[in-house]
Motif scaffolding. Structure first.
Motif, PDB file in Angstrom:
ATOM      1  N   PRO A 243       0.786  -1.230   0.000  1.00  0.00           N
ATOM      2  CA  PRO A 243       0.000   0.000   0.000  1.00  0.00           C
ATOM      3  C   PRO A 243       0.822   1.286   0.000  1.00  0.00           C
ATOM      4  CG  PRO A 243      -0.955  -1.592   1.504  1.00  0.00           C
ATOM      5  CD  PRO A 243       0.346  -2.165   1.054  1.00  0.00           C
ATOM      6  N   ASP A 244       2.031   1.237   0.533  1.00  0.00           N
ATOM      7  CA  ASP A 244       2.849   2.448   0.614  1.00  0.00           C
ATOM      8  C   ASP A 244       3.662   2.706  -0.649  1.00  0.00           C
ATOM      9  OD1 ASP A 244       4.208   0.076   1.368  1.00  0.00           O
ATOM     10  OD2 ASP A 244       5.899   1.271   2.081  1.00  0.00           O
ATOM     11  N   LEU A 245       3.586   1.780  -1.621  1.00  0.00           N
ATOM     12  CA  LEU A 245       4.346   1.933  -2.858  1.00  0.00           C
ATOM     13  C   LEU A 245       3.397   1.902  -4.050  1.00  0.00           C
ATOM     14  CD1 LEU A 245       7.361  -0.481  -2.201  1.00  0.00           C
ATOM     15  CD2 LEU A 245       7.408   2.024  -2.117  1.00  0.00           C
ATOM     16  N   PRO A 246       3.583   2.820  -5.010  1.00  0.00           N
ATOM     17  CA  PRO A 246       2.730   2.790  -6.202  1.00  0.00           C
ATOM     18  C   PRO A 246       3.112   1.628  -7.107  1.00  0.00           C
ATOM     19  CG  PRO A 246       4.423   4.474  -6.436  1.00  0.00           C
ATOM     20  CD  PRO A 246       4.543   3.938  -5.034  1.00  0.00           C
ATOM     21  N   ALA A 247       2.150   1.102  -7.848  1.00  0.00           N
ATOM     22  CA  ALA A 247       2.430   0.033  -8.801  1.00  0.00           C
ATOM     23  C   ALA A 247       3.250   0.573  -9.958  1.00  0.00           C
ATOM     24  CB  ALA A 247       1.127  -0.575  -9.307  1.00  0.00           C
ATOM     25  N   ASP A 248       4.107  -0.253 -10.500  1.00  0.00           N
ATOM     26  CA  ASP A 248       4.921   0.110 -11.658  1.00  0.00           C
ATOM     27  C   ASP A 248       4.091  -0.111 -12.917  1.00  0.00           C
ATOM     28  OD1 ASP A 248       6.767   0.324 -13.702  1.00  0.00           O
ATOM     29  OD2 ASP A 248       8.340  -0.747 -12.632  1.00  0.00           O
ATOM     30  N   PRO A 249       3.946   0.908 -13.772  1.00  0.00           N
ATOM     31  CA  PRO A 249       3.121   0.729 -14.970  1.00  0.00           C
ATOM     32  C   PRO A 249       3.780  -0.130 -16.053  1.00  0.00           C
ATOM     33  CG  PRO A 249       4.142   2.894 -14.980  1.00  0.00           C
ATOM     34  CD  PRO A 249       4.466   2.277 -13.648  1.00  0.00           C
ATOM     35  N   GLU A 250       5.032  -0.491 -15.872  1.00  0.00           N
ATOM     36  CA  GLU A 250       5.742  -1.280 -16.874  1.00  0.00           C
ATOM     37  C   GLU A 250       5.108  -2.664 -17.021  1.00  0.00           C
ATOM     38  OE1 GLU A 250      10.370  -2.571 -17.859  1.00  0.00           O
ATOM     39  OE2 GLU A 250       9.758  -2.196 -15.800  1.00  0.00           O
ATOM     40  N   GLY A 251       4.912  -3.102 -18.244  1.00  0.00           N
ATOM     41  CA  GLY A 251       4.374  -4.429 -18.480  1.00  0.00           C
ATOM     42  C   GLY A 251       5.355  -5.506 -18.070  1.00  0.00           C
ATOM     43  N   SER A 252       4.828  -6.680 -17.766  1.00  0.00           N
ATOM     44  CA  SER A 252       5.689  -7.782 -17.319  1.00  0.00           C
ATOM     45  C   SER A 252       5.103  -9.110 -17.752  1.00  0.00           C
ATOM     46  CB  SER A 252       5.838  -7.760 -15.791  1.00  0.00           C
ATOM     47  OG  SER A 252       6.572  -8.877 -15.328  1.00  0.00           O
ATOM     48  N   GLY A 253       5.964 -10.047 -18.076  1.00  0.00           N
ATOM     49  CA  GLY A 253       5.545 -11.397 -18.426  1.00  0.00           C
ATOM     50  C   GLY A 253       5.739 -12.370 -17.286  1.00  0.00           C
ATOM     51  N   ILE A 254       5.849 -11.840 -16.068  1.00  0.00           N
ATOM     52  CA  ILE A 254       6.062 -12.656 -14.874  1.00  0.00           C
ATOM     53  C   ILE A 254       4.869 -12.504 -13.940  1.00  0.00           C
ATOM     54  CG2 ILE A 254       7.524 -13.046 -12.855  1.00  0.00           C
ATOM     55  CD1 ILE A 254       9.025 -13.688 -15.335  1.00  0.00           C
ATOM     56  N   TYR A 255       4.290 -13.626 -13.510  1.00  0.00           N
ATOM     57  CA  TYR A 255       3.266 -13.603 -12.485  1.00  0.00           C
ATOM     58  C   TYR A 255       3.950 -13.657 -11.119  1.00  0.00           C
ATOM     59  CZ  TYR A 255      -0.493 -14.460 -15.860  1.00  0.00           C
ATOM     60  OH  TYR A 255      -1.397 -14.358 -16.883  1.00  0.00           O
ATOM     61  N   ALA A 256       3.344 -12.997 -10.129  1.00  0.00           N
ATOM     62  CA  ALA A 256       3.923 -12.967  -8.802  1.00  0.00           C
ATOM     63  C   ALA A 256       2.824 -12.911  -7.754  1.00  0.00           C
ATOM     64  CB  ALA A 256       4.845 -11.758  -8.649  1.00  0.00           C
ATOM     65  N   GLY A 257       3.063 -13.556  -6.643  1.00  0.00           N
ATOM     66  CA  GLY A 257       2.092 -13.541  -5.566  1.00  0.00           C
ATOM     67  C   GLY A 257       2.703 -13.945  -4.242  1.00  0.00           C
ATOM     68  N   VAL A 258       2.058 -13.545  -3.171  1.00  0.00           N
ATOM     69  CA  VAL A 258       2.431 -13.920  -1.812  1.00  0.00           C
ATOM     70  C   VAL A 258       1.166 -14.408  -1.119  1.00  0.00           C
ATOM     71  CG1 VAL A 258       3.341 -13.136   0.401  1.00  0.00           C
ATOM     72  CG2 VAL A 258       4.263 -12.174  -1.730  1.00  0.00           C
ATOM     73  N   ALA A 259       1.239 -15.550  -0.471  1.00  0.00           N
ATOM     74  CA  ALA A 259       0.057 -16.107   0.168  1.00  0.00           C
ATOM     75  C   ALA A 259       0.379 -16.574   1.582  1.00  0.00           C
ATOM     76  CB  ALA A 259      -0.492 -17.275  -0.636  1.00  0.00           C
TER      77      ALA A 259
END
Length: 262
Positions: A243-259
């Protein structure tokens, strides 16, 4: 402190290795001509993906440490490139313990000199293959307390493991060893975001003897089955932020997640 690394001398310089190709993509020098030969054939976007993946790891590790997680099991470590995971988390929690694992002997050789813990914390390393998770966990139990939360880090690793090799079972088995309150951190190359690019990368890695298993978003999401994805969920590497960091508008071919586990 840093525990004594395991000695290793079996470095095959005649065959490309994912960790060393990744090092080349990040601009590192700890690779061989055979690795550079693979990397040089890849499209420019591959360098972007490596950088984006690394930046995701930094953000995710910092977020977890800020939540109070002080134990990390990082499998598929890769050649040490500063800042490394332990430097990120020990900068927030100096007493954090980190166990690194990789199946390339050169990674462990560099780990001896470069993966040095803070005085208050611990780093440890094992030469091991994720396809034999029991041995990794057995080793990690000597360093980490499996009665307390642990962050399992599988960064850009599982797309080197096919379904036939039991990719899903490997992740489930590793997650099953972790206590409630632990976390799974995973990034994975996508087959459906930029299909033509994914096909090109897969073909070039294959020429170097490295088999890839890029996956669609639903296929990557299965690695998180029964787990609670934390916001923003399973997104691209540049979209995963706090929440304290803005999302990067750069496109990416990598999926990422934390659970969260349990």
């Amino acid at each position: 402190m840093t525990t004594d690394p395991q000695p290793s001398v079996r470095i095959d310089t005649g065959k490309a290795h994912p960790a060393r190709v990744y090092d080349w993509l990040l601009g590192g020098k700890d690779n061989y001509p055979v690795d550079e030969a693979v990397g040089a054939l890849l499209p420019p976007e591959a360098r972007d993906a490596a950088r984006q993946n690394r930046q995701f790891m930094h953000r995710a590790a910092a977020w977890l440490a800020a939540q109070g997680v002080d134990q990390f099991l990082d499998i598929g470590t890769g050649i040490p490139t500063e800042p490394n995971l332990h430097q990120i988390v020990q900068g927030i929690v100096p007493t954090a313990k980190v166990v690194y694992a990789d199946n390339d002997p050169i990674v462990l050789r560099h780990a001896e000199a470069l993966l040095v813990s803070s005085p208050e914390g611990v780093t440890d390393y094992i030469e091991a293959d994720v396809r034999r998770p029991d041995g990794i966990v057995e080793h990690a139990r000597h360093v980490l307390d499996f009665e307390r939360p642990i962050a399992l880090s599988l960064i850009a690793l599982m797309h080197f493991i096919t379904d036939e090799q039991g990719a899903g079972d490997i992740v489930r088995d590793l997650v099953a060893t972790l206590p409630p309150g632990s976390y799974l951190v995973l990034s994975h190359a996508a087959s459906d975001l930029y299909p033509e690019l994914a096909e090109q990368v897969t073909e070039q890695y294959a020429k170097g003897g490295i088999r890839l298993a890029f996956r669609t978003r639903p296929e990557v999401e299965r690695f998180f089955d029964s787990l609670e994805l934390v916001p923003p969920g399973l997104v691209t590497a540049t979209e995963w932020t706090t929440p304290d960091l803005p999302a990067d508008p750069e496109g990416s071919g990598i999926y990422a997640g934390v659970a969260r586990i349990g």
